[in-house]
Scaffold this motif. Sequence first.
Motif, PDB file in Angstrom:
ATOM      1  N   ARG A   1       0.904  -1.268  -0.043  1.00  0.00           N
ATOM      2  CA  ARG A   1      -0.050   0.005  -0.165  1.00  0.00           C
ATOM      3  C   ARG A   1       0.905   1.496  -0.066  1.00  0.00           C
ATOM      4  O   ARG A   1       1.509   1.642   1.083  1.00  0.00           O
ATOM      5  CB  ARG A   1      -0.925  -0.082   1.221  1.00  0.00           C
ATOM      6  CG  ARG A   1      -1.941   1.076   1.147  1.00  0.00           C
ATOM      7  CD  ARG A   1      -2.937   0.841   2.392  1.00  0.00           C
ATOM      8  NE  ARG A   1      -3.810  -0.124   2.403  1.00  0.00           N
ATOM      9  CZ  ARG A   1      -4.938  -0.313   1.873  1.00  0.00           C
ATOM     10  NH1 ARG A   1      -5.347   0.766   1.410  1.00  0.00           N
ATOM     11  NH2 ARG A   1      -5.495  -1.446   1.839  1.00  0.00           N
ATOM     12  N   THR A   2       0.979   1.793  -1.084  1.00  0.00           N
ATOM     13  CA  THR A   2       2.176   2.980  -1.373  1.00  0.00           C
ATOM     14  C   THR A   2       1.412   4.137  -0.914  1.00  0.00           C
ATOM     15  O   THR A   2       0.311   4.362  -0.616  1.00  0.00           O
ATOM     16  CB  THR A   2       2.419   2.761  -2.926  1.00  0.00           C
ATOM     17  OG1 THR A   2       1.251   3.275  -3.693  1.00  0.00           O
ATOM     18  CG2 THR A   2       2.998   1.508  -3.326  1.00  0.00           C
ATOM     19  N   PRO A   3       2.268   5.199  -0.730  1.00  0.00           N
ATOM     20  CA  PRO A   3       1.788   6.395  -0.304  1.00  0.00           C
ATOM     21  C   PRO A   3       0.724   7.163  -1.417  1.00  0.00           C
ATOM     22  O   PRO A   3      -0.281   7.824  -0.990  1.00  0.00           O
ATOM     23  CB  PRO A   3       2.914   7.426  -0.253  1.00  0.00           C
ATOM     24  CG  PRO A   3       4.202   6.309   0.165  1.00  0.00           C
ATOM     25  CD  PRO A   3       3.814   5.167  -0.586  1.00  0.00           C
ATOM     26  N   GLY A   4       0.850   6.745  -2.612  1.00  0.00           N
ATOM     27  CA  GLY A   4      -0.129   6.911  -3.620  1.00  0.00           C
ATOM     28  C   GLY A   4      -1.284   6.522  -3.444  1.00  0.00           C
ATOM     29  O   GLY A   4      -2.453   7.150  -3.682  1.00  0.00           O
TER      30      GLY A   4
ATOM     31  N   GLU B   1       2.241   5.061 -11.506  1.00  0.00           N
ATOM     32  CA  GLU B   1       1.014   4.489 -10.818  1.00  0.00           C
ATOM     33  C   GLU B   1      -0.201   5.057 -11.196  1.00  0.00           C
ATOM     34  O   GLU B   1      -0.427   6.482 -11.068  1.00  0.00           O
ATOM     35  CB  GLU B   1       1.079   4.667  -9.172  1.00  0.00           C
ATOM     36  CG  GLU B   1       2.035   3.597  -8.554  1.00  0.00           C
ATOM     37  CD  GLU B   1       2.045   3.546  -6.963  1.00  0.00           C
ATOM     38  OE1 GLU B   1       2.100   2.699  -6.616  1.00  0.00           O
ATOM     39  OE2 GLU B   1       1.753   4.974  -6.581  1.00  0.00           O
TER      40      GLU B   1
ATOM     41  N   GLU C   1       6.800   7.506 -10.726  1.00  0.00           N
ATOM     42  CA  GLU C   1       7.715   6.834  -9.772  1.00  0.00           C
ATOM     43  C   GLU C   1       9.001   6.578 -10.483  1.00  0.00           C
ATOM     44  O   GLU C   1       8.906   6.804 -11.652  1.00  0.00           O
ATOM     45  CB  GLU C   1       7.141   5.471  -9.059  1.00  0.00           C
ATOM     46  CG  GLU C   1       6.142   5.451  -8.141  1.00  0.00           C
ATOM     47  CD  GLU C   1       5.743   4.065  -7.535  1.00  0.00           C
ATOM     48  OE1 GLU C   1       6.268   3.200  -8.054  1.00  0.00           O
ATOM     49  OE2 GLU C   1       4.961   4.210  -6.621  1.00  0.00           O
TER      50      GLU C   1
ATOM     51  N   GLU D   1      -6.950   7.216  -1.560  1.00  0.00           N
ATOM     52  CA  GLU D   1      -8.371   7.248  -0.700  1.00  0.00           C
ATOM     53  C   GLU D   1      -8.711   8.264  -0.205  1.00  0.00           C
ATOM     54  O   GLU D   1      -9.890   8.385   0.079  1.00  0.00           O
ATOM     55  CB  GLU D   1      -7.792   5.948   0.393  1.00  0.00           C
ATOM     56  CG  GLU D   1      -7.324   4.709  -0.218  1.00  0.00           C
ATOM     57  CD  GLU D   1      -6.740   3.719   1.134  1.00  0.00           C
ATOM     58  OE1 GLU D   1      -6.504   4.464   2.171  1.00  0.00           O
ATOM     59  OE2 GLU D   1      -7.019   2.527   0.981  1.00  0.00           O
TER      60      GLU D   1
ATOM     61  N   GLN E   1      -2.612   5.444  -0.673  1.00  0.00           N
ATOM     62  CA  GLN E   1      -3.155   6.329   0.618  1.00  0.00           C
ATOM     63  C   GLN E   1      -3.792   7.674   0.110  1.00  0.00           C
ATOM     64  O   GLN E   1      -4.658   8.111   0.583  1.00  0.00           O
ATOM     65  CB  GLN E   1      -2.219   6.326   1.737  1.00  0.00           C
ATOM     66  CG  GLN E   1      -1.662   5.144   2.416  1.00  0.00           C
ATOM     67  CD  GLN E   1      -0.484   5.210   3.238  1.00  0.00           C
ATOM     68  OE1 GLN E   1      -0.095   6.295   3.533  1.00  0.00           O
ATOM     69  NE2 GLN E   1       0.032   4.146   3.737  1.00  0.00           N
ATOM     70  N   LEU E   2      -2.875   8.214  -0.805  1.00  0.00           N
ATOM     71  CA  LEU E   2      -3.467   9.559  -1.121  1.00  0.00           C
ATOM     72  C   LEU E   2      -5.027   9.555  -1.929  1.00  0.00           C
ATOM     73  O   LEU E   2      -5.527  10.210  -1.996  1.00  0.00           O
ATOM     74  CB  LEU E   2      -2.403  10.242  -1.816  1.00  0.00           C
ATOM     75  CG  LEU E   2      -2.613  11.899  -2.329  1.00  0.00           C
ATOM     76  CD1 LEU E   2      -2.818  12.533  -0.930  1.00  0.00           C
ATOM     77  CD2 LEU E   2      -1.296  12.070  -3.073  1.00  0.00           C
TER      78      LEU E   2
ATOM     79  N   VAL F   1       0.583   8.928 -10.082  1.00  0.00           N
ATOM     80  CA  VAL F   1       1.671   9.186  -9.388  1.00  0.00           C
ATOM     81  C   VAL F   1       3.095   8.606 -10.371  1.00  0.00           C
ATOM     82  O   VAL F   1       3.056   7.558 -10.518  1.00  0.00           O
ATOM     83  CB  VAL F   1       1.647   8.436  -7.962  1.00  0.00           C
ATOM     84  CG1 VAL F   1       2.840   8.929  -7.298  1.00  0.00           C
ATOM     85  CG2 VAL F   1       0.436   9.048  -7.268  1.00  0.00           C
TER      86      VAL F   1
ATOM     87  N   ARG G   1      -5.005  -0.087  -8.433  1.00  0.00           N
ATOM     88  CA  ARG G   1      -3.793   0.517  -8.769  1.00  0.00           C
ATOM     89  C   ARG G   1      -3.379  -0.288 -10.067  1.00  0.00           C
ATOM     90  O   ARG G   1      -3.301  -1.570 -10.102  1.00  0.00           O
ATOM     91  CB  ARG G   1      -3.048   0.266  -7.806  1.00  0.00           C
ATOM     92  CG  ARG G   1      -1.642   0.443  -7.996  1.00  0.00           C
ATOM     93  CD  ARG G   1      -0.472   0.047  -6.653  1.00  0.00           C
ATOM     94  NE  ARG G   1       0.676   0.758  -7.044  1.00  0.00           N
ATOM     95  CZ  ARG G   1       1.749  -0.133  -7.601  1.00  0.00           C
ATOM     96  NH1 ARG G   1       1.389  -1.606  -7.878  1.00  0.00           N
ATOM     97  NH2 ARG G   1       3.094   0.208  -7.794  1.00  0.00           N
TER      98      ARG G   1
END
Length: 424
Positions: free
Chosen positions: A90-93, A112, A107, A98, A95-96, A105, A128
Amino acid sequence: MRKRLALLVAAAMSLVLIAFLVPMAILLRSVTADRAVTTATAKAQSLTSLIATADAQTVQAAVDQLNAMAGYPVTVFLPDSTVVGASSARTPGVQLAELQGSIIVAEAGGREILVAVEGLAQGTAVVRVFVSQAELTRGLGSAWLVLAVLGLVLLALGVVVADRLARSVVRPVHELAAVSHGLASGNLDARARPSGPAEVRAVAAALNHLAARIRELIRQEREAVADISHRLRTPLTVLRLDAESLDDPGAAERITGHAEALEREISAIIQQARDRDSGPGACDAAEVVAERARFWSVLAQDQDRHATVDIPPGPVPVAVGRTELAACLDALLGNIFAHTPEKASFGISLSVPAGGGALLVVEDTGPGFTVEAPVSRGTSGAGSTGLGLDIARRTARASGGTFTVAQAHPHGARIVLQLGPPGS
Protein backbone atom coordinates in the motif's frame (compact mmCIF):
# COMPACT_ATOMS: atom_id res chain seq x y z
CA MET A 1 32.94 26.17 -55.04
CA ARG A 2 30.95 23.02 -55.71
CA LYS A 3 31.97 21.46 -52.39
CA ARG A 4 31.28 24.69 -50.52
CA LEU A 5 27.77 24.92 -51.92
CA ALA A 6 27.09 21.29 -50.99
CA LEU A 7 28.44 21.86 -47.46
CA LEU A 8 26.36 25.02 -47.13
CA VAL A 9 23.17 23.20 -48.13
CA ALA A 10 24.04 20.28 -45.85
CA ALA A 11 24.55 22.63 -42.90
CA ALA A 12 21.30 24.49 -43.59
CA MET A 13 19.32 21.27 -44.00
CA SER A 14 20.86 19.84 -40.82
CA LEU A 15 19.65 22.83 -38.85
CA VAL A 16 16.18 22.55 -40.38
CA LEU A 17 15.99 18.81 -39.72
CA ILE A 18 17.16 19.25 -36.14
CA ALA A 19 14.56 21.97 -35.59
CA PHE A 20 11.90 19.63 -36.99
CA LEU A 21 12.95 16.18 -35.76
CA VAL A 22 13.87 17.02 -32.15
CA PRO A 23 10.39 18.39 -31.31
CA MET A 24 8.89 15.48 -33.24
CA ALA A 25 10.90 13.01 -31.17
CA ILE A 26 9.79 14.71 -27.94
CA LEU A 27 6.19 14.65 -29.12
CA LEU A 28 6.43 10.95 -29.95
CA ARG A 29 7.73 10.22 -26.46
CA SER A 30 4.84 12.14 -24.93
CA VAL A 31 2.28 10.45 -27.21
CA THR A 32 3.68 6.98 -26.44
CA ALA A 33 3.54 7.60 -22.68
CA ASP A 34 0.02 9.06 -22.88
CA ARG A 35 -1.15 6.08 -24.88
CA ALA A 36 0.16 3.67 -22.24
CA VAL A 37 -1.40 5.71 -19.45
CA THR A 38 -4.72 5.92 -21.27
CA THR A 39 -4.76 2.15 -21.80
CA ALA A 40 -3.95 1.48 -18.14
CA THR A 41 -6.58 3.96 -16.96
CA ALA A 42 -9.24 2.33 -19.11
CA LYS A 43 -8.23 -1.04 -17.69
CA ALA A 44 -8.56 0.25 -14.15
CA GLN A 45 -11.90 1.96 -14.79
CA SER A 46 -13.33 -1.26 -16.22
CA LEU A 47 -13.32 -2.64 -12.65
CA THR A 48 -15.00 0.26 -10.87
CA SER A 49 -18.61 -0.83 -11.50
CA LEU A 50 -17.81 -4.44 -10.61
CA ILE A 51 -16.17 -3.42 -7.32
CA ALA A 52 -19.17 -1.29 -6.40
CA THR A 53 -21.72 -4.12 -6.92
CA ALA A 54 -20.01 -7.53 -6.66
CA ASP A 55 -18.57 -9.43 -3.77
CA ALA A 56 -14.87 -10.01 -3.10
CA GLN A 57 -14.72 -13.38 -4.86
CA THR A 58 -16.19 -11.96 -8.06
CA VAL A 59 -13.76 -9.06 -7.95
CA GLN A 60 -10.90 -11.53 -7.40
CA ALA A 61 -11.91 -13.52 -10.45
CA ALA A 62 -12.16 -10.42 -12.62
CA VAL A 63 -8.79 -9.08 -11.49
CA ASP A 64 -7.10 -12.45 -12.04
CA GLN A 65 -8.54 -12.55 -15.53
CA LEU A 66 -7.13 -9.09 -16.29
CA ASN A 67 -3.70 -9.99 -14.92
CA ALA A 68 -3.68 -13.20 -16.92
CA MET A 69 -3.92 -11.14 -20.07
CA ALA A 70 -0.83 -9.43 -21.43
CA GLY A 71 -0.74 -5.96 -20.02
CA TYR A 72 -0.15 -4.06 -16.84
CA PRO A 73 -0.35 -5.58 -13.28
CA VAL A 74 -3.63 -4.68 -11.56
CA THR A 75 -4.08 -4.53 -7.79
CA VAL A 76 -7.33 -3.69 -5.92
CA PHE A 77 -7.13 -2.33 -2.39
CA LEU A 78 -10.53 -2.91 -0.75
CA PRO A 79 -11.75 -0.81 2.21
CA ASP A 80 -11.37 -3.73 4.59
CA SER A 81 -7.60 -3.81 3.87
CA THR A 82 -8.03 -6.80 1.55
CA VAL A 83 -5.63 -6.80 -1.41
CA VAL A 84 -6.85 -8.45 -4.62
CA GLY A 85 -4.73 -9.11 -7.69
CA ALA A 86 -1.01 -8.54 -8.18
CA SER A 87 1.02 -8.36 -5.03
CA SER A 88 1.79 -4.79 -4.09
CA ALA A 89 2.36 -2.77 -0.95
CA ARG A 90 0.00 0.00 0.00
CA THR A 91 2.07 2.86 -1.35
CA PRO A 92 1.72 6.49 -0.35
CA GLY A 93 -0.01 7.06 -3.65
CA VAL A 94 -2.73 4.53 -2.73
CA GLN A 95 -3.24 6.23 0.60
CA LEU A 96 -3.48 9.58 -1.08
CA ALA A 97 -6.00 8.27 -3.63
CA GLU A 98 -8.20 7.00 -0.78
CA LEU A 99 -8.37 10.55 0.55
CA GLN A 100 -8.39 12.70 -2.62
CA GLY A 101 -9.68 10.44 -5.40
CA SER A 102 -8.16 9.17 -8.65
CA ILE A 103 -4.61 10.33 -9.32
CA ILE A 104 -1.51 9.42 -11.35
CA VAL A 105 1.75 9.15 -9.45
CA ALA A 106 5.15 9.10 -11.17
CA GLU A 107 7.72 6.75 -9.71
CA ALA A 108 11.31 5.90 -10.57
CA GLY A 109 10.37 2.73 -12.40
CA GLY A 110 7.19 3.98 -14.06
CA ARG A 111 3.76 5.41 -13.14
CA GLU A 112 0.96 4.39 -10.80
CA ILE A 113 -2.55 4.75 -12.20
CA LEU A 114 -4.80 5.01 -9.13
CA VAL A 115 -8.58 4.99 -9.61
CA ALA A 116 -10.68 5.54 -6.47
CA VAL A 117 -14.01 3.73 -6.14
CA GLU A 118 -16.09 5.74 -3.70
CA GLY A 119 -19.52 5.16 -2.18
CA LEU A 120 -18.82 1.74 -0.72
CA ALA A 121 -20.29 0.85 2.67
CA GLN A 122 -16.93 0.33 4.31
CA GLY A 123 -15.06 3.23 2.64
CA THR A 124 -13.12 3.84 -0.58
CA ALA A 125 -11.50 1.14 -2.71
CA VAL A 126 -8.48 1.93 -4.91
CA VAL A 127 -7.62 0.20 -8.20
CA ARG A 128 -3.87 0.40 -8.85
CA VAL A 129 -2.41 -0.24 -12.30
CA PHE A 130 1.35 0.04 -12.55
CA VAL A 131 2.83 1.09 -15.91
CA SER A 132 6.57 0.42 -16.06
CA GLN A 133 9.06 2.67 -17.84
CA ALA A 134 9.46 0.04 -20.53
CA GLU A 135 5.72 0.17 -21.24
CA LEU A 136 5.81 3.98 -21.30
CA THR A 137 8.47 3.87 -24.03
CA ARG A 138 7.34 0.77 -25.91
CA GLY A 139 7.89 1.30 -29.67
CA LEU A 140 9.58 4.68 -29.09
CA GLY A 141 13.01 3.44 -30.18
CA SER A 142 11.66 2.19 -33.50
CA ALA A 143 9.86 5.48 -34.07
CA TRP A 144 13.01 7.47 -33.30
CA LEU A 145 14.99 5.22 -35.64
CA VAL A 146 12.48 5.87 -38.41
CA LEU A 147 12.80 9.61 -37.81
CA ALA A 148 16.60 9.40 -37.86
CA VAL A 149 16.61 7.39 -41.08
CA LEU A 150 14.12 9.81 -42.61
CA GLY A 151 16.32 12.74 -41.61
CA LEU A 152 19.42 11.14 -43.11
CA VAL A 153 17.56 10.31 -46.33
CA LEU A 154 16.30 13.88 -46.62
CA LEU A 155 19.77 15.22 -45.88
CA ALA A 156 21.30 12.97 -48.53
CA LEU A 157 18.68 13.98 -51.08
CA GLY A 158 19.29 17.63 -50.26
CA VAL A 159 23.06 17.24 -50.72
CA VAL A 160 22.56 15.42 -54.03
CA VAL A 161 20.20 18.11 -55.32
CA ALA A 162 22.59 20.83 -54.10
CA ASP A 163 25.49 19.09 -55.83
CA ARG A 164 23.54 18.95 -59.07
CA LEU A 165 22.65 22.61 -58.81
CA ALA A 166 26.23 23.51 -57.90
CA ARG A 167 27.49 21.52 -60.88
CA SER A 168 25.18 23.45 -63.18
CA VAL A 169 26.77 26.65 -61.86
CA VAL A 170 30.39 25.48 -61.63
CA ARG A 171 30.60 23.79 -65.05
CA PRO A 172 29.97 27.02 -67.02
CA VAL A 173 32.51 28.80 -64.81
CA HIS A 174 35.12 26.15 -65.63
CA GLU A 175 34.29 26.54 -69.32
CA LEU A 176 34.77 30.30 -69.01
CA ALA A 177 38.16 29.73 -67.38
CA ALA A 178 39.16 27.35 -70.20
CA VAL A 179 38.13 29.90 -72.83
CA SER A 180 40.09 32.66 -71.08
CA HIS A 181 43.17 30.42 -70.94
CA GLY A 182 42.72 29.65 -74.64
CA LEU A 183 42.58 33.35 -75.47
CA ALA A 184 45.67 33.96 -73.32
CA SER A 185 47.55 31.25 -75.23
CA GLY A 186 46.74 32.88 -78.57
CA ASN A 187 43.65 30.94 -79.66
CA LEU A 188 41.52 33.90 -80.71
CA ASP A 189 38.81 31.56 -82.04
CA ALA A 190 37.99 30.30 -78.52
CA ARG A 191 34.43 31.16 -77.53
CA ALA A 192 32.33 30.44 -74.46
CA ARG A 193 29.02 28.57 -74.69
CA PRO A 194 26.40 30.57 -72.73
CA SER A 195 24.89 28.23 -70.14
CA GLY A 196 24.08 28.12 -66.46
CA PRO A 197 22.48 30.95 -64.44
CA ALA A 198 21.68 34.28 -66.04
CA GLU A 199 24.70 35.95 -64.42
CA VAL A 200 27.09 33.32 -65.79
CA ARG A 201 25.50 33.57 -69.25
CA ALA A 202 26.03 37.34 -69.11
CA VAL A 203 29.71 36.82 -68.28
CA ALA A 204 30.05 34.32 -71.17
CA ALA A 205 28.48 36.80 -73.59
CA ALA A 206 30.81 39.56 -72.34
CA LEU A 207 33.84 37.26 -72.72
CA ASN A 208 32.83 36.37 -76.28
CA HIS A 209 32.38 40.05 -77.09
CA LEU A 210 35.81 40.79 -75.62
CA ALA A 211 37.40 37.97 -77.65
CA ALA A 212 35.82 39.28 -80.85
CA ARG A 213 37.00 42.80 -80.04
CA ILE A 214 40.54 41.59 -79.32
CA ARG A 215 40.61 39.73 -82.63
CA GLU A 216 39.40 42.80 -84.49
CA LEU A 217 41.96 45.08 -82.81
CA ILE A 218 44.80 42.65 -83.58
CA ARG A 219 43.64 42.39 -87.18
CA GLN A 220 43.61 46.18 -87.48
CA GLU A 221 47.06 46.39 -85.92
CA ARG A 222 48.52 43.81 -88.29
CA GLU A 223 46.99 45.49 -91.30
CA ALA A 224 48.35 48.84 -90.09
CA VAL A 225 51.84 47.31 -89.77
CA ALA A 226 51.51 45.83 -93.24
CA ASP A 227 50.29 49.14 -94.67
CA ILE A 228 53.12 51.11 -93.07
CA SER A 229 55.66 48.61 -94.35
CA HIS A 230 54.12 48.73 -97.81
CA ARG A 231 54.37 52.51 -97.89
CA LEU A 232 58.14 52.21 -97.48
CA ARG A 233 58.43 50.50 -100.83
CA THR A 234 57.95 53.76 -102.73
CA PRO A 235 61.00 55.54 -101.29
CA LEU A 236 62.94 52.28 -101.63
CA THR A 237 62.11 52.20 -105.33
CA VAL A 238 63.31 55.80 -105.67
CA LEU A 239 66.48 54.91 -103.78
CA ARG A 240 67.16 51.96 -106.07
CA LEU A 241 66.62 54.12 -109.16
CA ASP A 242 69.01 56.74 -107.80
CA ALA A 243 71.56 54.03 -107.06
CA GLU A 244 71.32 52.68 -110.59
CA SER A 245 71.98 56.16 -111.96
CA LEU A 246 75.29 56.52 -110.13
CA ASP A 247 78.44 56.83 -112.26
CA ASP A 248 80.36 54.36 -110.09
CA PRO A 249 79.12 50.84 -111.04
CA GLY A 250 80.51 49.30 -107.86
CA ALA A 251 78.79 51.80 -105.59
CA ALA A 252 75.59 51.50 -107.61
CA GLU A 253 75.62 47.73 -107.31
CA ARG A 254 76.32 47.87 -103.58
CA ILE A 255 73.59 50.41 -102.81
CA THR A 256 71.15 48.57 -105.05
CA GLY A 257 71.90 45.34 -103.20
CA HIS A 258 71.26 47.02 -99.86
CA ALA A 259 68.00 48.46 -101.15
CA GLU A 260 66.90 45.05 -102.39
CA ALA A 261 67.81 43.47 -99.06
CA LEU A 262 65.80 46.12 -97.24
CA GLU A 263 62.87 45.51 -99.56
CA ARG A 264 63.03 41.80 -98.80
CA GLU A 265 62.97 42.59 -95.08
CA ILE A 266 59.94 44.80 -95.55
CA SER A 267 58.18 42.04 -97.49
CA ALA A 268 59.02 39.62 -94.68
CA ILE A 269 57.58 42.03 -92.12
CA ILE A 270 54.35 42.29 -94.10
CA GLN A 271 54.08 38.52 -94.40
CA GLN A 272 54.90 38.03 -90.73
CA ALA A 273 52.25 40.54 -89.65
CA ARG A 274 49.59 38.75 -91.71
CA ASP A 275 50.64 35.22 -90.74
CA ARG A 276 50.78 35.84 -86.99
CA ASP A 277 47.94 33.37 -86.38
CA SER A 278 50.02 30.45 -87.59
CA GLY A 279 51.88 28.22 -85.17
CA PRO A 280 55.49 28.80 -84.07
CA GLY A 281 58.06 28.45 -86.81
CA ALA A 282 61.31 26.53 -86.88
CA CYS A 283 64.66 26.97 -88.53
CA ASP A 284 68.30 25.96 -88.45
CA ALA A 285 69.89 28.39 -85.99
CA ALA A 286 73.41 27.59 -87.21
CA GLU A 287 72.55 28.58 -90.78
CA VAL A 288 70.75 31.80 -89.81
CA VAL A 289 73.45 32.92 -87.35
CA ALA A 290 76.19 32.22 -89.90
CA GLU A 291 74.34 34.20 -92.57
CA ARG A 292 73.79 37.23 -90.34
CA ALA A 293 77.35 37.07 -89.06
CA ARG A 294 78.63 37.26 -92.66
CA PHE A 295 76.33 40.20 -93.34
CA TRP A 296 77.56 42.20 -90.33
CA SER A 297 81.19 41.22 -90.83
CA VAL A 298 81.44 43.63 -93.82
CA LEU A 299 80.46 46.59 -91.63
CA ALA A 300 82.75 45.30 -88.88
CA GLN A 301 85.71 45.41 -91.25
CA ASP A 302 84.85 48.98 -92.24
CA GLN A 303 84.88 50.03 -88.55
CA ASP A 304 87.97 47.97 -87.74
CA ARG A 305 86.04 45.78 -85.25
CA HIS A 306 87.30 42.35 -84.34
CA ALA A 307 84.47 39.79 -84.57
CA THR A 308 84.59 36.30 -83.10
CA VAL A 309 82.06 33.80 -84.43
CA ASP A 310 81.71 30.32 -82.95
CA ILE A 311 79.03 28.19 -84.63
CA PRO A 312 78.76 24.38 -84.53
CA PRO A 313 78.92 22.66 -87.94
CA GLY A 314 75.76 20.60 -87.78
CA PRO A 315 72.15 21.84 -88.04
CA VAL A 316 70.76 23.32 -84.82
CA PRO A 317 66.94 23.22 -85.00
CA VAL A 318 65.11 25.76 -82.83
CA ALA A 319 61.45 26.72 -82.36
CA VAL A 320 61.90 30.14 -84.00
CA GLY A 321 61.13 31.15 -87.54
CA ARG A 322 63.99 32.11 -89.82
CA THR A 323 62.79 35.70 -90.18
CA GLU A 324 62.27 36.15 -86.44
CA LEU A 325 65.71 34.80 -85.51
CA ALA A 326 67.39 36.95 -88.18
CA ALA A 327 65.55 40.04 -86.92
CA CYS A 328 66.53 39.19 -83.35
CA LEU A 329 70.22 38.85 -84.20
CA ASP A 330 70.15 41.99 -86.37
CA ALA A 331 68.65 43.93 -83.44
CA LEU A 332 71.38 42.77 -81.05
CA LEU A 333 74.23 43.38 -83.50
CA GLY A 334 72.71 46.69 -84.54
CA ASN A 335 72.81 47.80 -80.92
CA ILE A 336 76.52 46.97 -80.79
CA PHE A 337 77.31 49.05 -83.87
CA ALA A 338 75.08 51.89 -82.70
CA HIS A 339 76.02 52.12 -79.02
CA THR A 340 79.66 51.03 -78.82
CA PRO A 341 82.67 52.96 -80.16
CA GLU A 342 84.40 51.90 -83.35
CA LYS A 343 87.10 49.25 -82.95
CA ALA A 344 85.11 47.73 -80.03
CA SER A 345 85.11 44.00 -80.63
CA PHE A 346 82.15 41.65 -80.34
CA GLY A 347 81.51 37.93 -80.33
CA ILE A 348 78.77 35.57 -81.43
CA SER A 349 78.63 32.03 -80.12
CA LEU A 350 76.08 29.29 -80.70
CA SER A 351 76.00 26.02 -78.78
CA VAL A 352 73.61 23.13 -78.23
CA PRO A 353 72.60 22.53 -74.58
CA ALA A 354 71.76 19.09 -73.20
CA GLY A 355 68.00 19.59 -73.47
CA GLY A 356 68.06 20.53 -77.14
CA GLY A 357 67.46 23.87 -78.78
CA ALA A 358 70.29 26.39 -78.86
CA LEU A 359 72.20 28.77 -76.61
CA LEU A 360 72.98 32.02 -78.43
CA VAL A 361 75.41 34.46 -76.78
CA VAL A 362 76.16 37.94 -78.13
CA GLU A 363 78.71 40.04 -76.22
CA ASP A 364 80.83 43.10 -76.83
CA THR A 365 83.63 45.09 -75.23
CA GLY A 366 81.76 48.38 -75.19
CA PRO A 367 80.95 50.50 -72.13
CA GLY A 368 78.17 48.10 -71.07
CA PHE A 369 75.08 49.12 -69.15
CA THR A 370 73.37 48.47 -65.84
CA VAL A 371 70.97 45.57 -65.63
CA GLU A 372 69.26 46.46 -62.36
CA ALA A 373 65.92 47.13 -64.10
CA PRO A 374 64.25 44.57 -66.37
CA VAL A 375 64.18 45.13 -70.10
CA SER A 376 61.22 47.38 -70.86
CA ARG A 377 59.80 47.84 -74.33
CA GLY A 378 60.27 51.37 -75.65
CA THR A 379 62.71 52.37 -72.88
CA SER A 380 66.34 53.14 -73.63
CA GLY A 381 69.04 55.11 -71.94
CA ALA A 382 71.01 55.63 -75.16
CA GLY A 383 68.52 57.70 -77.15
CA SER A 384 67.24 54.78 -79.27
CA THR A 385 63.73 53.33 -79.62
CA GLY A 386 64.40 50.75 -76.92
CA LEU A 387 62.97 47.93 -79.06
CA GLY A 388 66.11 45.91 -79.81
CA LEU A 389 66.44 44.05 -76.52
CA ASP A 390 62.67 43.61 -76.32
CA ILE A 391 62.65 41.95 -79.75
CA ALA A 392 65.30 39.51 -78.54
CA ARG A 393 63.43 38.87 -75.30
CA ARG A 394 60.16 38.13 -77.09
CA THR A 395 61.92 35.87 -79.60
CA ALA A 396 63.49 33.78 -76.81
CA ARG A 397 60.28 33.48 -74.82
CA ALA A 398 58.18 32.68 -77.88
CA SER A 399 60.39 29.63 -78.44
CA GLY A 400 59.90 28.48 -74.86
CA GLY A 401 63.35 29.68 -73.78
CA THR A 402 64.82 32.45 -71.65
CA PHE A 403 66.51 35.82 -72.13
CA THR A 404 69.29 37.13 -69.89
CA VAL A 405 71.19 40.43 -69.84
CA ALA A 406 74.52 40.44 -68.01
CA GLN A 407 77.81 42.30 -67.79
CA ALA A 408 80.62 40.94 -69.90
CA HIS A 409 84.04 40.43 -68.35
CA PRO A 410 85.86 42.74 -67.76
CA HIS A 411 83.40 45.21 -69.28
CA GLY A 412 80.79 45.39 -71.97
CA ALA A 413 77.41 43.71 -72.42
CA ARG A 414 76.53 40.02 -72.62
CA ILE A 415 73.17 38.90 -74.03
CA VAL A 416 72.22 35.24 -73.58
CA LEU A 417 69.26 33.69 -75.42
CA GLN A 418 68.21 30.13 -74.70
CA LEU A 419 66.06 29.03 -77.64
CA GLY A 420 63.77 26.04 -77.23
CA PRO A 421 63.77 23.07 -79.61
CA PRO A 422 60.93 22.60 -82.16
CA GLY A 423 57.78 21.24 -80.54
CA SER A 424 58.61 22.66 -77.11
